[in-house]
Scaffold this motif. Structure first.
Motif, PDB file in Angstrom:
ATOM      1  N   SER A  62      26.723  35.405 -24.873  1.00 12.09           N
ATOM      2  CA  SER A  62      25.537  35.590 -22.828  1.00 12.09           C
ATOM      3  C   SER A  62      26.400  36.062 -22.096  1.00 12.09           C
ATOM      4  O   SER A  62      26.004  36.186 -20.642  1.00 12.09           O
ATOM      5  N   TYR A  63      27.311  34.693 -21.956  1.00 12.61           N
ATOM      6  CA  TYR A  63      27.822  34.758 -20.870  1.00 12.61           C
ATOM      7  C   TYR A  63      29.046  36.445 -20.676  1.00 12.61           C
ATOM      8  O   TYR A  63      28.931  37.051 -19.798  1.00 12.61           O
ATOM      9  N   TYR A  64      29.253  36.905 -21.859  1.00 11.21           N
ATOM     10  CA  TYR A  64      29.616  38.499 -21.573  1.00 11.21           C
ATOM     11  C   TYR A  64      28.642  39.732 -21.447  1.00 11.21           C
ATOM     12  O   TYR A  64      28.837  40.977 -20.761  1.00 11.21           O
ATOM     13  N   LEU A  65      27.362  39.041 -21.067  1.00 11.81           N
ATOM     14  CA  LEU A  65      26.153  40.113 -20.993  1.00 11.81           C
ATOM     15  C   LEU A  65      26.272  39.950 -18.960  1.00 11.81           C
ATOM     16  O   LEU A  65      25.470  40.792 -18.936  1.00 11.81           O
ATOM     17  N   GLN A  66      26.635  38.806 -19.051  1.00 12.95           N
ATOM     18  CA  GLN A  66      26.273  38.565 -17.702  1.00 12.95           C
ATOM     19  C   GLN A  66      26.957  39.198 -16.315  1.00 12.95           C
ATOM     20  O   GLN A  66      27.771  39.652 -16.463  1.00 12.95           O
ATOM     21  N   SER A  67      26.062  39.921 -14.994  1.00 13.55           N
ATOM     22  CA  SER A  67      27.175  40.520 -14.243  1.00 13.55           C
ATOM     23  C   SER A  67      27.514  39.117 -13.303  1.00 13.55           C
ATOM     24  O   SER A  67      27.418  38.534 -13.778  1.00 13.55           O
ATOM     25  N   PRO A  68      28.639  40.041 -12.998  1.00 12.52           N
ATOM     26  CA  PRO A  68      29.423  38.316 -11.714  1.00 12.52           C
ATOM     27  C   PRO A  68      28.174  38.146 -10.709  1.00 12.52           C
ATOM     28  O   PRO A  68      28.552  36.429 -11.050  1.00 12.52           O
ATOM     29  N   PHE A  69      26.876  38.026 -10.021  1.00 10.99           N
ATOM     30  CA  PHE A  69      26.170  37.650  -8.986  1.00 10.99           C
ATOM     31  C   PHE A  69      25.387  36.417 -10.013  1.00 10.99           C
ATOM     32  O   PHE A  69      25.087  36.084  -9.583  1.00 10.99           O
ATOM     33  N   VAL A  70      24.940  37.343 -11.395  1.00 12.11           N
ATOM     34  CA  VAL A  70      24.129  36.405 -12.676  1.00 12.11           C
ATOM     35  C   VAL A  70      24.576  35.225 -12.157  1.00 12.11           C
ATOM     36  O   VAL A  70      24.523  34.434 -13.266  1.00 12.11           O
ATOM     37  N   LEU A  71      26.152  35.566 -13.764  1.00 10.44           N
ATOM     38  CA  LEU A  71      26.873  34.261 -13.345  1.00 10.44           C
ATOM     39  C   LEU A  71      26.993  33.659 -12.415  1.00 10.44           C
ATOM     40  O   LEU A  71      27.441  31.857 -12.530  1.00 10.44           O
ATOM     41  N   GLU A  72      27.671  33.525 -11.334  1.00 15.59           N
ATOM     42  CA  GLU A  72      27.319  32.908 -10.287  1.00 15.59           C
ATOM     43  C   GLU A  72      25.874  31.720  -9.682  1.00 15.59           C
ATOM     44  O   GLU A  72      26.700  31.234  -9.712  1.00 15.59           O
TER      45      GLU A  72
END
Length: 293
Positions: A238-248
């Motif tokens: 799931s980490y590799y599916l997230q955009s930078p904004f969602v990850l933040e």
């Protein structure tokens, strides 16, 4: 080696003949269509709201802000469902890999030929692994490409995410083959699903332990994820599916969402899972050699 490939081919044919697999494929096609239709309606609604507000939308640059976050979370949740369907497929298609032939009285005729028990187990594992991996790979591609075609959203590193999901599928296949050499078909299916639930429970315990600052729960969660690393693999995927904004957003929530990871997968987890799958397969071979038919 030829015997292993022959048994793998027979396993492929058997998997395709099973009505259960056919039903699962039909339901999967309905799931993809239904889910992508929901994504389409969501994107249309978000675009309309963005245009009305004059915010968050630029046809030349794609969606941003909360609009993009909604689409990204939808893609991640879709892949979570793909992982669940792949896990279901891995268990249900493989649950009777060895025990089914024993219960039907077919195994005696197989091993009476110049085919060793090790070749039977390895051939069964190879055949069903191919079926399960191809199924999950095609399903993942259909969902991610469908989301991209509808919304323009592309996960940052989808290939790494799909590879981690496939690794979890291979581990489940190995565990199911091992159970098939030890238990009856019904007991095997129940046991593997309990193990799968153990991995999910480990993720919940770790999340609660981190939020409540309770090291004991975190330790129990890590132990469960070690015994059954399928959920830990999903969090890494799931980490590799997230955009930078969602990850933040996830990092700001301090890991309060047990379904999404905020850290990349460690090399140790990947190596352990691969070793675990091979170890389980070796144990399956040894167990079947000693089993009294």
């Amino acid at each position: 080696m030829n015997n292993i490939l022959l048994i793998a081919e027979l396993s492929l044919r058997e998997a395709l003949r099973k009505r259960l697999v056919l039903i699962l494929l039909v339901l999967t096609a309905l799931f993809v269509g239904f889910y992508l239709y929901g994504i389409l309606r969501l994107q249309n609604a978000l675009d309309a709201r963005a245009l009305d507000a004059g915010l968050d939308y630029d046809p030349g640059r794609g969606r941003r802000g909360l609009t993009g976050a909604s689409v990204a979370f939808s893609a991640i949740f879709g892949m979570y469902l793909v992982y669940f369907l792949g896990s279901l497929m891995s268990v249900l298609s493989t649950v009777g890999a060895v025990s089914g032939d024993i219960e039907n009285g077919v195994m005696q005729s197989i091993i009476s030929r110049p085919v060793s028990r090790a070749q039977v187990v390895l051939g069964r594992w190879l055949g069903f692994s191919i079926v399960n991996v191809v199924y999950v790979a095609l399903l993942s591609a259909a969902l991610l490409l469908g989301v991209r075609a509808i919304t323009g959203f592309t996960s940052p590193q989808p290939l790494l995410a799909v590879l981690l999901v496939l690794l979890g599928v291979v581990l489940l296949t190995s565990l199911t083959v091992l159970g098939s050499t030890l238990f009856t078909t019904l007991s095997n299916g129940i046991g593997v699903f309990v193990l799968y639930g153990l991995g999910f429970t480990g993720g919940i315990l770790s999340t609660i332990g981190q939020l409540a600052a309770t090291p004991t729960l975190v330790t129990l969660g890590n132990l469960a994820n070690t015994v059954m690393p399928t959920n830990a693999l999903w969090l890494g995927a799931s980490y590799y599916l997230q955009s930078p904004f969602v990850l933040e957003l996830n990092k700001l929530s301090r890991g309060s969402n047990p379904f999404v990871g905020s850290d990349p997968v460690g090399a140790g987890l990947v190596l352990w899972t691969a070793f675990y799958a091979v170890l389980v397969l070796v144990l399956a071979v040894l167990a079947f050699r000693r089993r009294d038919l």
